[in-house]
Design an enzyme around this catalytic site. Structure first.
Site, mmCIF file in Angstrom:
data_model
loop_
_atom_site.group_PDB
_atom_site.id
_atom_site.type_symbol
_atom_site.label_atom_id
_atom_site.label_comp_id
_atom_site.label_asym_id
_atom_site.label_seq_id
_atom_site.Cartn_x
_atom_site.Cartn_y
_atom_site.Cartn_z
ATOM 1 N N ASP A 217 -4.935 2.849 -2.565
ATOM 2 C CA ASP A 217 -6.074 3.265 -1.706
ATOM 3 C C ASP A 217 -6.650 4.473 -2.084
ATOM 4 O O ASP A 217 -6.093 5.672 -2.055
ATOM 5 C CB ASP A 217 -5.567 3.184 -0.295
ATOM 6 C CG ASP A 217 -5.320 2.008 0.310
ATOM 7 O OD1 ASP A 217 -4.325 1.738 0.757
ATOM 8 O OD2 ASP A 217 -6.053 1.040 0.348
ATOM 9 N N GLY B 200 -1.477 2.468 9.262
ATOM 10 C CA GLY B 200 -0.703 2.476 10.305
ATOM 11 C C GLY B 200 -1.571 2.154 11.744
ATOM 12 O O GLY B 200 -1.224 2.259 12.873
ATOM 13 N N GLY C 178 -2.689 -3.361 9.093
ATOM 14 C CA GLY C 178 -1.986 -3.805 10.202
ATOM 15 C C GLY C 178 -1.275 -5.090 10.141
ATOM 16 O O GLY C 178 -0.971 -5.892 10.918
ATOM 17 N N SER D 96 0.796 -1.181 -0.065
ATOM 18 C CA SER D 96 0.047 0.012 -0.048
ATOM 19 C C SER D 96 0.948 1.330 0.063
ATOM 20 O O SER D 96 1.941 1.294 0.895
ATOM 21 C CB SER D 96 -0.596 0.005 1.272
ATOM 22 O OG SER D 96 -1.275 1.357 1.305
ATOM 23 N N HIS E 5 -0.631 -1.641 -4.040
ATOM 24 C CA HIS E 5 -2.064 -1.352 -3.491
ATOM 25 C C HIS E 5 -2.347 0.105 -3.519
ATOM 26 O O HIS E 5 -1.745 1.101 -2.902
ATOM 27 C CB HIS E 5 -2.198 -2.081 -2.319
ATOM 28 C CG HIS E 5 -3.504 -2.076 -1.722
ATOM 29 N ND1 HIS E 5 -4.352 -2.813 -1.897
ATOM 30 C CD2 HIS E 5 -4.080 -1.160 -0.702
ATOM 31 C CE1 HIS E 5 -5.454 -2.860 -1.186
ATOM 32 N NE2 HIS E 5 -5.336 -1.642 -0.344
ATOM 33 N N GLY F 201 -9.786 3.507 6.043
ATOM 34 C CA GLY F 201 -9.741 5.032 6.179
ATOM 35 C C GLY F 201 -8.443 5.391 6.352
ATOM 36 O O GLY F 201 -8.205 6.645 6.200
ATOM 37 N N ASP G 163 -5.844 -6.546 4.535
ATOM 38 C CA ASP G 163 -5.735 -5.391 4.547
ATOM 39 C C ASP G 163 -5.667 -4.574 5.570
ATOM 40 O O ASP G 163 -6.820 -4.317 6.226
ATOM 41 C CB ASP G 163 -6.360 -4.585 3.182
ATOM 42 C CG ASP G 163 -5.924 -3.297 2.983
ATOM 43 O OD1 ASP G 163 -6.514 -2.731 2.253
ATOM 44 O OD2 ASP G 163 -4.905 -3.003 3.463
HETATM 45 C C1 DX5 Z 1 -6.811 1.392 5.053
HETATM 46 C C2 DX5 Z 1 -5.966 0.861 3.425
HETATM 47 C C3 DX5 Z 1 -4.810 0.126 3.923
HETATM 48 C C4 DX5 Z 1 -3.949 0.754 4.649
HETATM 49 C C5 DX5 Z 1 -2.770 -0.425 5.040
HETATM 50 O O1 DX5 Z 1 -8.003 2.005 4.727
HETATM 51 O O2 DX5 Z 1 -6.972 0.211 2.825
HETATM 52 O O3 DX5 Z 1 -4.382 -0.458 2.482
HETATM 53 O O4 DX5 Z 1 -3.332 1.708 3.765
HETATM 54 O O5 DX5 Z 1 -1.851 0.188 5.587
HETATM 55 P P1 DX5 Z 1 -1.035 -0.528 6.925
HETATM 56 O O6 DX5 Z 1 -0.507 -1.550 6.298
HETATM 57 O O7 DX5 Z 1 -0.159 0.567 7.425
HETATM 58 O O8 DX5 Z 1 -1.949 -0.781 7.890
HETATM 59 ZN ZN ZN Z 2 -6.513 -0.758 1.078
#
Ligand code: DX5
Ligand code: ZN
Length: 226
Positions: free
Chosen positions: A34, A149, A181, A7, A32, A146, A179
């Protein structure tokens, strides 16, 4: 084989190009993307992610995994088809009924693009079952969509396991993407539960060597990490 979709949501300002080149070199399986409209979720990344995706398309052949967190799915599909994504995933919760879900599936397919459906943590996994024969991937959100992290919601492991059992029992061919954490601590349990595409943002972008983390995230369950 487990794949990793990085992402780019949390890419550091001013380091976009360096980061995208380094991710390309690290052989991330997907980028990815977002996409947030400021309505379905609070943040609005719509234009920025379109610019980033266009740039990545110019410097990399890695497939784009577009995650739509938007209410107007058709508009986003029209706009993001320009970057020739490998797959476009929309949220079940953005559709008002079954008819609209099938309409979106077919709308994405007309762009010769694979289709994914994403479910938020509070959505029962059973709600996606009827669509599985028609889509390529189910994205199980392991955080509230949303922002990046956030911490992995451990109750999602059982949700992934239930989905995997249903897919296997019904002889379906649907990828399971998780997707939110996902890192070296949470990846083993979610892979064991049946996820085969791991989205990771923070865990990779904060690493000194992206390739080391990506390879560790992918390493088969039980393998001693090098
Ligand atoms: C959250 C996104 C995720 C997020 C993942 O709404 O859909 O893709 O960016 O980021 P990490 O891996 O930091 O949780
Ligand atoms: Zn995502």
């Amino acid at each position: 084989m487990v794949e990793v979709s990085t992402s780019i949501l949390s890419v550091k300002k001013g380091e976009e190009s360096k980061t995208f080149f380094a991710l390309e070199a690290s052989k991330t399986d997907y980028f990815h993307i977002d996409v947030m409209d400021g309505e379905f979720v609070e943040k609005n990344t719509y234009q920025t992610m379109l610019e980033y995706a266009s740039y990545i398309r110019r410097i990399s052949n890695a497939p784009l995994d577009v995650h739509l967190m938007v209410n107007d799915i058709k508009k986003a599909v029209d706009d993001y088809s320009a970057v020739e994504p490998n797959i476009i995933t929309f949220h079940l919760e953005a559709c008002k009924n079954e008819e609209e879900v099938f309409e979106m599936i077919n709308y994405i397919k007309q762009y010769n693009c694979k289709v994914g459906i994403s479910v938020k943590p509070n959505t029962k996994i059973e709600e996606v079952y009827k669509y599985l024969p028609y889509i390529h991937m189910c994205l199980v959100m392991t955080v509230e969509p949303g922002k990046g992290g956030q911490s992995y919601l451990s109750e999602m492991t059982e949700k992934v396991r239930t989905l995997k059992s249903y897919i296997d029992d019904n002889h379906l061919e649907v990828d399971i993407e998780v997707d939110g954490g996902i890192n070296l601590r949470t990846a083993p349990e979610v892979k064991k539960a049946g996820a085969n595409i791991l989205v990771a943002g923070t865990a990779i972008l904060n690493a000194v060597d992206y390739k080391v983390i990506i390879d560790e995230l992918k390493c088969p369950i039980g393998d001693v990490s090098v």
